[in-house]
Design a protein around this motif. Structure first.
Motif, PDB file in Angstrom:
ATOM      1  N   ILE B 159     -43.624  34.136  13.512  1.00  0.00           N
ATOM      2  CA  ILE B 159     -44.350  33.113  12.745  1.00  0.00           C
ATOM      3  C   ILE B 159     -44.365  31.793  13.516  1.00  0.00           C
ATOM      4  O   ILE B 159     -45.394  31.107  13.599  1.00  0.00           O
ATOM      5  N   SER B 160     -43.232  31.439  14.145  1.00  0.00           N
ATOM      6  CA  SER B 160     -43.191  30.206  14.940  1.00  0.00           C
ATOM      7  C   SER B 160     -44.164  30.297  16.111  1.00  0.00           C
ATOM      8  O   SER B 160     -44.914  29.356  16.386  1.00  0.00           O
ATOM      9  N   ALA B 161     -44.136  31.446  16.804  1.00  0.00           N
ATOM     10  CA  ALA B 161     -44.995  31.607  17.979  1.00  0.00           C
ATOM     11  C   ALA B 161     -46.471  31.577  17.603  1.00  0.00           C
ATOM     12  O   ALA B 161     -47.318  31.164  18.406  1.00  0.00           O
ATOM     13  N   SER B 162     -46.785  32.000  16.385  1.00  0.00           N
ATOM     14  CA  SER B 162     -48.196  32.016  15.970  1.00  0.00           C
ATOM     15  C   SER B 162     -48.734  30.591  15.823  1.00  0.00           C
ATOM     16  O   SER B 162     -49.937  30.366  15.868  1.00  0.00           O
ATOM     17  N   LEU B 164     -48.598  28.863  13.123  1.00  0.00           N
ATOM     18  CA  LEU B 164     -49.102  28.647  11.757  1.00  0.00           C
ATOM     19  C   LEU B 164     -48.518  27.364  11.173  1.00  0.00           C
ATOM     20  O   LEU B 164     -47.327  27.112  11.275  1.00  0.00           O
ATOM     21  N   ARG B 165     -49.407  26.546  10.578  1.00  0.00           N
ATOM     22  CA  ARG B 165     -48.971  25.302   9.944  1.00  0.00           C
ATOM     23  C   ARG B 165     -49.398  25.283   8.491  1.00  0.00           C
ATOM     24  O   ARG B 165     -50.410  25.865   8.127  1.00  0.00           O
ATOM     25  N   GLY B 166     -48.605  24.622   7.664  1.00  0.00           N
ATOM     26  CA  GLY B 166     -48.805  24.640   6.211  1.00  0.00           C
ATOM     27  C   GLY B 166     -50.205  24.195   5.817  1.00  0.00           C
ATOM     28  O   GLY B 166     -50.675  23.156   6.263  1.00  0.00           O
ATOM     29  N   THR B 174     -44.903  26.241   9.863  1.00  0.00           N
ATOM     30  CA  THR B 174     -44.334  27.187   8.904  1.00  0.00           C
ATOM     31  C   THR B 174     -43.072  27.867   9.444  1.00  0.00           C
ATOM     32  O   THR B 174     -42.077  27.988   8.730  1.00  0.00           O
ATOM     33  N   GLY B 175     -43.115  28.282  10.703  1.00  0.00           N
ATOM     34  CA  GLY B 175     -41.968  28.970  11.288  1.00  0.00           C
ATOM     35  C   GLY B 175     -40.727  28.086  11.283  1.00  0.00           C
ATOM     36  O   GLY B 175     -39.606  28.549  11.037  1.00  0.00           O
ATOM     37  N   ASN B 328     -51.895  34.002   5.358  1.00  0.00           N
ATOM     38  CA  ASN B 328     -52.007  34.257   6.793  1.00  0.00           C
ATOM     39  C   ASN B 328     -50.897  35.170   7.312  1.00  0.00           C
ATOM     40  O   ASN B 328     -51.050  35.788   8.361  1.00  0.00           O
ATOM     41  N   VAL B 329     -49.760  35.189   6.596  1.00  0.00           N
ATOM     42  CA  VAL B 329     -48.555  35.819   7.131  1.00  0.00           C
ATOM     43  C   VAL B 329     -48.711  37.331   7.400  1.00  0.00           C
ATOM     44  O   VAL B 329     -48.400  37.785   8.503  1.00  0.00           O
ATOM     45  N   PRO B 330     -49.208  38.132   6.420  1.00  0.00           N
ATOM     46  CA  PRO B 330     -49.319  39.566   6.710  1.00  0.00           C
ATOM     47  C   PRO B 330     -50.203  39.849   7.929  1.00  0.00           C
ATOM     48  O   PRO B 330     -49.880  40.710   8.747  1.00  0.00           O
ATOM     49  N   ALA B 331     -51.294  39.085   8.064  1.00  0.00           N
ATOM     50  CA  ALA B 331     -52.204  39.318   9.189  1.00  0.00           C
ATOM     51  C   ALA B 331     -51.513  39.006  10.511  1.00  0.00           C
ATOM     52  O   ALA B 331     -51.733  39.703  11.513  1.00  0.00           O
TER      53      ALA B 331
END
Lengths: 159, 545
Positions: B159-162, B164-166, B174-175, B328-331
């Motif tokens: 998740i960190s590497a992706s 993704l931001r809130g 997010t990570g 976004n998380v499951p994807a």
């Protein structure tokens, strides 16, 4: 038992029943109040008194919570609640005209109840259906893309 | 230009052609003329729909209803019911089982819908939201299965590497947030999905909850596994009745199959999920007010620190994520962090769901890569302005920025917007043409904060009220030039010393108005005129006269 009786003379049994089903933890307070507000149309002082002894919470504490949330009504109101969304998206989509027409038609200002007890008019913040603004909500029915000339026909559905 | 409100796609693969897709096409054209809908509904062929069992297929957007198999003689009924009366013809719907995941390939050309990048809205309108089987057919819970084969730390790494931001507005990584809760001490932890979406003009979370509830449950399970929580809450605003019903059903179905409960998918991971309904309070979207509300109290924001990541719900470490963030998380688990970086910009990867509203030809939701500009959203997805040219757009509900037309080419991502002094907010785009008066709109926005302020801290309680009365006075032609300095002072004070995000952002519209549209405000005061003719410019006669 009809709703009026349950919510008046039968209020003790009713509150106890809801608490038995929902639970008596502090975190159950809002779900309990939502049910009382829905079933009795508002949360009366007597309901708060009964709930206070059921949950062992001060009445003032329950009243403070009940008056914080828009969906928990603590005062008697008309048979039908008309809510008008006064947020910016509906305002831009023609909400100003609708609100004026609504006030004229009902002869009410926000927060007032009609003399025949048929209507109470409230303004509300966004209802989350902005794609179809301006939005008017009567009881639990939502009307979108409302035009001033459609209002009389919409209100006619509610006696 | 004419406004296309519906798009009809007819499958045109060799098999459909044999079964009469051309006659179906002709029948649609004929019936649309019969109801005089030819200018509102566009009919096109689609090449590869990927569901040959029910061909020929007809897909009607924006609802994304798939009908099939369809014969030419079915067309009059579908046109009359669906396109003329707006009712979906249930008995002609294609069975949703067996969907390959490819839905419809939409060619980018005039008269058809422009391509979107759908990650979080992937299943919306495609699956039956009340059927967990449909969700499973679309790779539902695959992300969870992948996560359970990894260590919790590795899930957080992905998740960190992706990047993704809130998506709730603040854009916090997010990570990193997940990592904070993972590291927090305590055996008991909670995951909370913030579905108290109340920003005026925002309804993306409602669509996700109503259209793909299982994806949120899956994401919360992944988050729970990663941070070491075995209990979660979905806090849905009370007004969202349908979303509440759908999530309730979805939880029951997930329990039945064994995605919720003990020993999930044969692992040692346990998770229970509760639904908590809000009762009508905008401020409860603020995460600490939301915690108070779940605990059964008034929704008044807490003083921070301590932050919820260390002392949240019932004083236990708590992870709170917005619905769109979780979707976004499951994807990301299914496709990997590198895949996610293929969308959006370097520092804001992925997509963003915007709600297009206001004086444009097409209103509604659109999911596009981060970094697209306002001009692109307005001209491509909203199909241009309805009447008059763009004057400004307001992002992110009441607390967002007012973007003047001169800034419409700023890329819409967290960092570009921050650099330009703007905020992306929740993704609502209230697009206003030059027939709108900025003073009138800002008055409406200040009224919103005055009503929704919880009253706990004085700057917000007094400041929001004061801003509203001052703005009202200006619209009544009674403004003074000194009002402008006072408005600036109030909005700065709100930002600096309010207790929570509501107060901190309540002054944004006022500040942006003074920054970008000062001349128009001054015209109200110095000349006593409203240039657009919207403000009354006289005091309303009190009732008792």
């Amino acid at each position: 038992m009809p709703a009026e009786t349950r919510c008046e003379s039968g209020i003790k049994e009713m509150v106890e029943g809801i608490v038995a089903e929902t639970g008596s933890a502090r975190s159950d307070l809002i779900p309990i109040l939502l049910r009382i507000s829905t079933e009795c149309s508002y949360i009366s002082e007597e309901a708060i008194r009964q709930l206070s002894s059921c949950l062992r919470l001060p009445e003032s504490e329950i009243f403070a919570v009940a008056t914080f949330y828009h969906m928990l009504l603590t005062q008697a109101h008309g048979r039908h609640i008309v809510q008008f969304c006064e947020s910016a998206p509906c305002h831009v989509a023609g909400g100003r005209e609708i609100f004026q027409a609504l006030k004229d038609l009902l002869g009410l200002k926000p927060g007032e109840t009609s003399q025949d007890d048929r209507w109470t008019l409230f303004t509300t913040s966004c209802l989350g259906v902005c794609g179809i603004g301006p939005v008017v909500m009567v009881d639990t029915d939502i009307y979108g893309h409302v035009l001033p000339e459609q209002l009389p026909a919409i209100l006619e559905n509610y006696r | 230009m004419s406004i296309i409100r519906s798009l009809v796609l007819i499958s045109h693969d060799p098999e459909s052609k044999l079964l009469g897709s051309e006659a179906i096409f002709a029948a649609f054209i004929e019936q649309l003329h019969h109801y005089d809908l030819q200018d509102e509904v566009s009919v096109s062929y689609a090449t590869d729909i990927g569901q040959s069992a029910a061909s020929p297929l007809v897909i009607i957007y924006p609802e994304a209803v798939i009908y099939g198999p369809i014969k030419p003689e079915d067309v009059p009924h579908i046109v009359e019911e669906h396109l003329y009366k707006g009712r979906i013809v249930e008995e002609k719907r294609a069975p949703t089982k067996g969907l390959s995941g490819k839905v419809a390939w939409l060619p980018v050309r005039k008269g058809s819908n422009p391509a979107e990048n759908r990650i979080v809205l992937r299943n919306i309108g495609v699956i039956d939201p009340e059927s967990i089987e449909d969700s499973l057919n679309q790779n539902g819970y695959e992300g969870l299965a992948i996560a359970l084969t990894m260590s919790p730390e590795d899930v957080i790494k992905v998740i960190s590497a992706s990047g993704l931001r809130g998506r709730g507005g603040a854009g916090f990584p997010t990570g990193m947030k997940w990592g904070f809760v993972r590291k927090a001490t305590g055996a008991k932890k909670y995951v909370i999905c913030n579905a108290d979406e109340s920003e005026p003009g925002t309804f993306k979370d409602r669509m996700i909850l109503e259209g793909d509830p299982q994806s949120i449950i899956e994401a919360m399970l992944i988050a729970g596994y990663a941070i070491g929580a075995s209990e979660g809450y979905i806090y849905i605003r009370g007004e969202y009745q349908l979303a509440i019903e759908r999530i309730t059903k979805a939880i029951q179905q997930a329990q039945k199959i064994g995605f919720l409960g003990e020993g999930i998918l044969g692992s040692s991971f346990n998770f229970t999920l509760h639904l908590h309904s809000g009762a009508g309070a905008y401020v409860c979207g603020e995460e600490t007010a939301l915690l108070e509300s779940i605990e059964g109290k008034r929704g008044e924001p807490r003083t921070r620190p301590p932050y919820p990541t260390t002392q949240g719900l019932f004083q236990k470490p708590t992870l709170i994520n917005n619905v769109e963030t979780l979707a976004n998380v499951p994807a990301i688990l299914r496709n990997g962090a590198a895949w996610y970086h293929g969308f959006g910009t370097e520092s804001s990867p992925g997509t963003k769901v915007y709600t297009m509203l206001g004086n444009v030809n097409v209103t509604g939701l659109v999911e596009v890569p981060m970094g697209i500009t306002l001009r692109e959203v307005v001209s491509i997805y909203a199909r241009g302005m309805k009447k008059a040219p763009l004057k400004f757009a307001q992002t992110g509900g009441s607390s967002g920025s007012i973007i003047p037309a001169s800034l419409q080419d700023t890329p819409m991502d967290f960092d570009s917007y921050r650099t330009a002094g703007l905020s992306l907010g929740s993704g609502a785009l209230l697009i206003c043409d030059d027939e709108n008066c900025i003073v009138d709109i800002v008055k409406v926005l200040t009224n919103f904060f005055r009503v929704e302020c919880c009253g706990k801290c004085a700057p917000c309680r007094v400041g929001t009220q004061r801003m509203y009365t001052t703005m009202t006075r200006i619209t009544e032609g009674k403004g003074k030039m000194g009002d402008l300095e006072e408005l600036e002072l109030i909005s700065d004070t709100l930002t600096n010393i309010s207790n929570c995000g509501l107060g901190e952002t309540a002054g944004t519209p006022v500040r942006d108005m003074l920054k970008h549209f000062r001349a128009e405000v001054e015209a109200h005061i110095k000349l006593g005129i409203c240039p657009t003719g919207i403000c009354p410019m006289v005091a309303e006669v009190p009732e008792f006269v």
